[in-house]
Design a protein around this motif. Structure first.
Motif, PDB file in Angstrom:
ATOM      1  N   GLY A  40     -73.056 101.590 -11.646  1.00  0.00           N
ATOM      2  CA  GLY A  40     -74.207 101.334 -12.496  1.00  0.00           C
ATOM      3  C   GLY A  40     -73.885 100.534 -13.733  1.00  0.00           C
ATOM      4  N   TYR A  41     -72.746 100.811 -14.358  1.00  0.00           N
ATOM      5  CA  TYR A  41     -72.358 100.059 -15.545  1.00  0.00           C
ATOM      6  C   TYR A  41     -72.209  98.575 -15.219  1.00  0.00           C
ATOM      7  CZ  TYR A  41     -71.357 103.963 -18.771  1.00  0.00           C
ATOM      8  OH  TYR A  41     -71.455 105.024 -19.628  1.00  0.00           O
ATOM      9  N   ARG A  42     -71.567  98.279 -14.085  1.00  0.00           N
ATOM     10  CA  ARG A  42     -71.389  96.880 -13.717  1.00  0.00           C
ATOM     11  C   ARG A  42     -72.739  96.220 -13.452  1.00  0.00           C
ATOM     12  NH1 ARG A  42     -66.995  94.480  -9.461  1.00  0.00           N
ATOM     13  NH2 ARG A  42     -65.632  95.357 -11.056  1.00  0.00           N
ATOM     14  N   GLY A  43     -73.634  96.935 -12.805  1.00  0.00           N
ATOM     15  CA  GLY A  43     -74.967  96.390 -12.551  1.00  0.00           C
ATOM     16  C   GLY A  43     -75.712  96.089 -13.838  1.00  0.00           C
ATOM     17  N   LEU A  44     -75.618  96.990 -14.816  1.00  0.00           N
ATOM     18  CA  LEU A  44     -76.271  96.758 -16.105  1.00  0.00           C
ATOM     19  C   LEU A  44     -75.695  95.527 -16.796  1.00  0.00           C
ATOM     20  CD1 LEU A  44     -76.458 100.404 -17.530  1.00  0.00           C
ATOM     21  CD2 LEU A  44     -78.357  99.031 -16.642  1.00  0.00           C
ATOM     22  N   ALA A  45     -74.366  95.388 -16.772  1.00  0.00           N
ATOM     23  CA  ALA A  45     -73.728  94.250 -17.441  1.00  0.00           C
ATOM     24  C   ALA A  45     -74.134  92.932 -16.794  1.00  0.00           C
ATOM     25  CB  ALA A  45     -72.212  94.419 -17.417  1.00  0.00           C
ATOM     26  N   ARG A  46     -74.254  92.908 -15.486  1.00  0.00           N
ATOM     27  CA  ARG A  46     -74.659  91.675 -14.808  1.00  0.00           C
ATOM     28  C   ARG A  46     -76.130  91.362 -15.091  1.00  0.00           C
ATOM     29  NH1 ARG A  46     -70.538  89.790 -12.161  1.00  0.00           N
ATOM     30  NH2 ARG A  46     -69.058  91.098 -11.017  1.00  0.00           N
ATOM     31  N   ALA A  47     -76.967  92.391 -15.106  1.00  0.00           N
ATOM     32  CA  ALA A  47     -78.389  92.182 -15.392  1.00  0.00           C
ATOM     33  C   ALA A  47     -78.601  91.689 -16.822  1.00  0.00           C
ATOM     34  CB  ALA A  47     -79.166  93.471 -15.170  1.00  0.00           C
ATOM     35  N   ALA A  48     -77.663  92.021 -17.731  1.00  0.00           N
ATOM     36  CA  ALA A  48     -77.807  91.651 -19.134  1.00  0.00           C
ATOM     37  C   ALA A  48     -77.775  90.149 -19.362  1.00  0.00           C
ATOM     38  CB  ALA A  48     -76.719  92.329 -19.971  1.00  0.00           C
ATOM     39  N   HIS A  49     -77.348  89.360 -18.368  1.00  0.00           N
ATOM     40  CA  HIS A  49     -77.379  87.911 -18.516  1.00  0.00           C
ATOM     41  C   HIS A  49     -78.819  87.388 -18.556  1.00  0.00           C
ATOM     42  CE1 HIS A  49     -73.088  86.871 -18.258  1.00  0.00           C
ATOM     43  NE2 HIS A  49     -72.993  87.970 -17.532  1.00  0.00           N
ATOM     44  N   ILE A  50     -79.759  88.184 -18.089  1.00  0.00           N
ATOM     45  CA  ILE A  50     -81.176  87.872 -18.308  1.00  0.00           C
ATOM     46  C   ILE A  50     -81.503  88.341 -19.721  1.00  0.00           C
ATOM     47  CG2 ILE A  50     -83.536  88.268 -17.529  1.00  0.00           C
ATOM     48  CD1 ILE A  50     -82.325  89.015 -14.783  1.00  0.00           C
TER      49      ILE A  50
END
Length: 290
Positions: A40-50
């Protein structure tokens, strides 16, 4: 913390990944931070590029846990600058003590020209080594030496020298996010050992918690301490900022800088128009070996 990777180390990596995802107004670029995250942490970090997602995540984190994220961001940039300055002034080796998911060995300009020793608890280091092997080409990590060590039970000097650390070489040591999880004896012993291992003029950069926070005298620190206690990583040690110069002098060190992460946020984040709530009780100090 003895049989698993540090949870707080992963959370700091998340904060660094979120800052990196900011793009134009980020205060540092840590492209490896996201690789140190799971699920989940990795998913949040990748989504943060939006952008709208990233800003929303930051606001949520800062409402739920006021202070840790901007404090981690500000201290990261401050320590980056201090290490870069030490390298420019002749440091021949770098020791990342309790390295966690620190990626400075791969991202700071010029650091590849010196030997870097990463000393950390074996559990955290084993996870990091596996992740680095998958993210960094072999030629970009040849200067890095991994040194597994438990500061509570092992002789730091003997372990480092056995790994090829140069005794009495001009060195810059980074001890970030560690002292507040150790015993008073472990901190004292480590400082004395570092002073005896490194050359005069070497630099030690370390973070610490104001001792009053451990005594419950700083109310804003309570939410931080409750959170790390729930994760099994309670604070166990702190310094009195007023007494720090004398304490270091007794261990053959001169205090050169002592800033709170609030001060660091004022230096790096406020000029970007980012009002932050970094903490005054979490501090970054730099000492010179005498």
């Amino acid at each position: 913390m003895r049989n698993r990777a540090s949870r707080t180390a992963e959370q700091v990596a998340l904060f660094r990944a979120l800052e990196t995802a900011r793009g134009r107004d980020r205060v540092f670029d840590d492209p490896l931070a996201v690789r140190f995250l799971r699920g989940g942490y990795r998913g949040l970090a990748r989504a943060a590029h939006i952008r709208v997602v990233g800003r929303g995540l930051e606001k949520y984190i800062d409402r739920r846990w006021p202070g840790p994220r901007p404090s981690a961001v500000a201290r990261t940039r401050l320590i980056d600058d201090l290490v870069t300055g030490a390298l420019a002034h002749g440091a021949r080796q770098v020791l990342l003590l309790g390295a966690g998911y620190d990626s400075r060995a791969y991202r700071l300009p010029g650091i590849e020209r010196v030997a870097v020793f990463e000393a950390d608890h074996p559990a955290t280091q084993a996870v990091k080594r596996r992740l680095v092997r998958g993210a960094v080409r072999p030629e970009r990590r040849r200067h890095v030496h991994y040194v597994p060590v438990d500061l509570l039970t092992e002789d730091l000097g003997a372990v480092l020298l056995g790994a090829g650390f140069g005794a009495l070489e001009p060195t810059v040591v980074v001890w970030e996010g560690v002292t507040n999880y150790l015993t008073e004896a472990a901190v004292d012993g480590t400082l004395r050992r570092l002073a005896s291992l490194t050359a005069t003029g070497s630099r030690l950069i370390f973070t610490y918690v104001d001792r009053r926070a451990l005594r419950g005298e700083i109310p804003v620190a309570e939410s931080w301490h409750r959170a790390v206690r729930r994760q099994g990583e309670p604070w166990t040690f702190g310094f009195d900022p007023a007494a720090l110069p004398g304490y270091l002098a007794e261990r053959d060190m001169r205090l050169a800088l002592d800033l709170s992460t609030r001060d660091a946020a004022d230096r790096y984040l406020q000029p970007l128009g980012r009002a932050e709530n970094a903490a005054s009780f979490y501090r970054v100090a730099e000492a010179e070996i005498q």
